[in-house]
Enzyme design. Sequence first.
Site, short mmCIF file in Angstrom:
data_model
loop_
_atom_site.label_atom_id
_atom_site.label_comp_id
_atom_site.label_asym_id
_atom_site.label_seq_id
_atom_site.Cartn_x
_atom_site.Cartn_y
_atom_site.Cartn_z
N ALA A 113 0.85 -1.19 0.00
CA ALA A 113 0.00 0.00 0.00
C ALA A 113 0.88 1.24 0.00
O ALA A 113 2.07 1.18 0.31
CB ALA A 113 -0.94 0.01 1.20
N PHE A 114 0.29 2.37 -0.34
CA PHE A 114 1.10 3.57 -0.59
C PHE A 114 1.80 4.07 0.66
O PHE A 114 2.77 4.82 0.56
CB PHE A 114 0.23 4.67 -1.23
CG PHE A 114 -0.31 5.69 -0.27
CD1 PHE A 114 -1.44 5.43 0.48
CD2 PHE A 114 0.34 6.90 -0.10
CE1 PHE A 114 -1.93 6.37 1.36
CE2 PHE A 114 -0.15 7.86 0.79
CZ PHE A 114 -1.28 7.58 1.52
N LYS A 115 1.34 3.65 1.83
CA LYS A 115 1.97 4.14 3.06
C LYS A 115 3.44 3.74 3.15
O LYS A 115 4.23 4.41 3.80
CB LYS A 115 1.19 3.68 4.28
CG LYS A 115 -0.17 4.34 4.31
CD LYS A 115 -0.97 4.06 5.52
CE LYS A 115 -2.26 4.86 5.53
NZ LYS A 115 -3.16 4.56 4.38
N ASP A 116 3.82 2.66 2.46
CA ASP A 116 5.23 2.26 2.45
C ASP A 116 6.13 3.35 1.86
O ASP A 116 7.29 3.48 2.27
CB ASP A 116 5.42 1.00 1.59
CG ASP A 116 4.83 -0.25 2.24
OD1 ASP A 116 4.84 -0.34 3.48
OD2 ASP A 116 4.36 -1.13 1.49
N LEU A 119 6.67 5.59 4.78
CA LEU A 119 7.17 4.99 6.03
C LEU A 119 8.52 4.31 5.88
O LEU A 119 9.30 4.28 6.84
CB LEU A 119 6.12 4.04 6.60
CG LEU A 119 4.98 4.78 7.30
CD1 LEU A 119 3.84 3.84 7.63
CD2 LEU A 119 5.48 5.48 8.57
#
Length: 463
Positions: A113-116, A119
């Site tokens: 997911a794009f949060k990687d 993060l």
Amino acid sequence: MTATTSALHYVSTRGDAPQLDFADTMLTGLAPDGGLYVPVQFPRLPDLAGAESYAEVAGAVMWPFLDGTIERAAFDAIVADAYATFDHPDVCPVVRLDERRWMLELFHGPTMAFKDVALQLVGRLFDHFLQERDRRATILVATSGDTGSAAMAATVGRAALDCVVLFPDGGRVSDVQRRQMTTIDAPNVHAVAASGSFDDCQDIVKGAFADRLFRDEVQLSAMNSINWGRVMAQVVYYVTAARAVRAETGEAPVFSVPTGNFGNVLAGWVAQEMGLDVAGFVVASNANDVLTRWLETGAITAEPVVPTISPSMDIQVSSNLERLLFDLLDRDGRATAELLSEYRATGHVEAPRPEGWWGARLDDAETRAVIAEHHERSGMLLDPHTAVGVGAVDRVADLPDAPVVCLATAHPAKFPDAVESATGVRPPLPPHYADLYEREERVVEVSADLPAVQALVRRLIQH
Ligand SMILES: *Cc1c(COP(=O)(O)O)cnc(C)c1O
């Protein structure tokens, strides 16, 4: 290392907190006046003529935000290391969907997911600045799915960080999402199933942060979406995508962004403020449509959250909106604080709107229809969040005639049930997760109350 006076400083959106440099902004999270930190002014985009790879562009675009707080070579090494974890050479590839539409694939990181994208970088930067200060921190996160696994993947192997993720055992965490958390085998990260709902988990985390003695004892810290480092990291892919589309068409794109906490689309705003040529933004929502209503009417009105098949967008209070409102209120901290306190008191407020922004909403049936239509047309599988963004474009009547970039925020295999119910096809997991269902699950169970969780955190962490 202490910040030089030339380092960019950050101010609170509520105007009543000390100015900090990048490193302290990142480690502090929420400003002491309750506001969010933003740079005193946005730097201009650098000349990117010589930058080829994603990591090179990323280093150049982000450098002005932290120049003076870290050596350039150390920063470039961190950036290269963060994006080497992605399973695509372009990191965030731009894929043509049809004549006038492109997809910006943000799901090639470790947890799909794009949060990687943010993060993986932020975990490494936290580690760097903590080690430099001879400090450690405990990242405590409540998750309904996506954030937990991304935070765990970002803290694995980081010497100065422990990570404890609380998820609801009876909640709507999917099998894939749970396994992504419980199959990580590393001494400093812990998946904890709490006997309660996501709201219970969130209340416990809030309670832990409010308990000053506990907060200091275990050095609690947050990497949530209000962290400036996350916004900064996300600016980069707006730049690379606009560049790719310009190379093909000679035009500036419209971006369509599946939106929840407003962190992703806010990064687009920052890119534009830094000088990126953008033709507009479409803020795409599911049935939780507070942002669509705001962009249509100018009023922000709270409604209860309803669960949908795009759960990472089931949000009615988009915390990062505060950063945009601060800019729209001419960076007047007092006016921003007043607007937000009126909203908190009454659940309703009139707020300024940006130009060139549109909002659109899709309910679950419409989202499934978009997934089905794209599968029939191109064989491509869209995850439900991405589908909301793709469908939103068709629901805006007066969009400028420009190429459209739809942000693909999750891999379809992350939400296989929704994709299968729309298409009859179960999306396969990417190679690095091919054996996810054979891996051993490790999970600590806890009753959903604050003292029990606090005792557990003390026991789990390494300091
Ligand atoms: C977090 C998330 C979003 C929402 O992004 P915001 O920055 O909170 O607006 C959209 N799609 C997916 C898959 C997410 O994980």
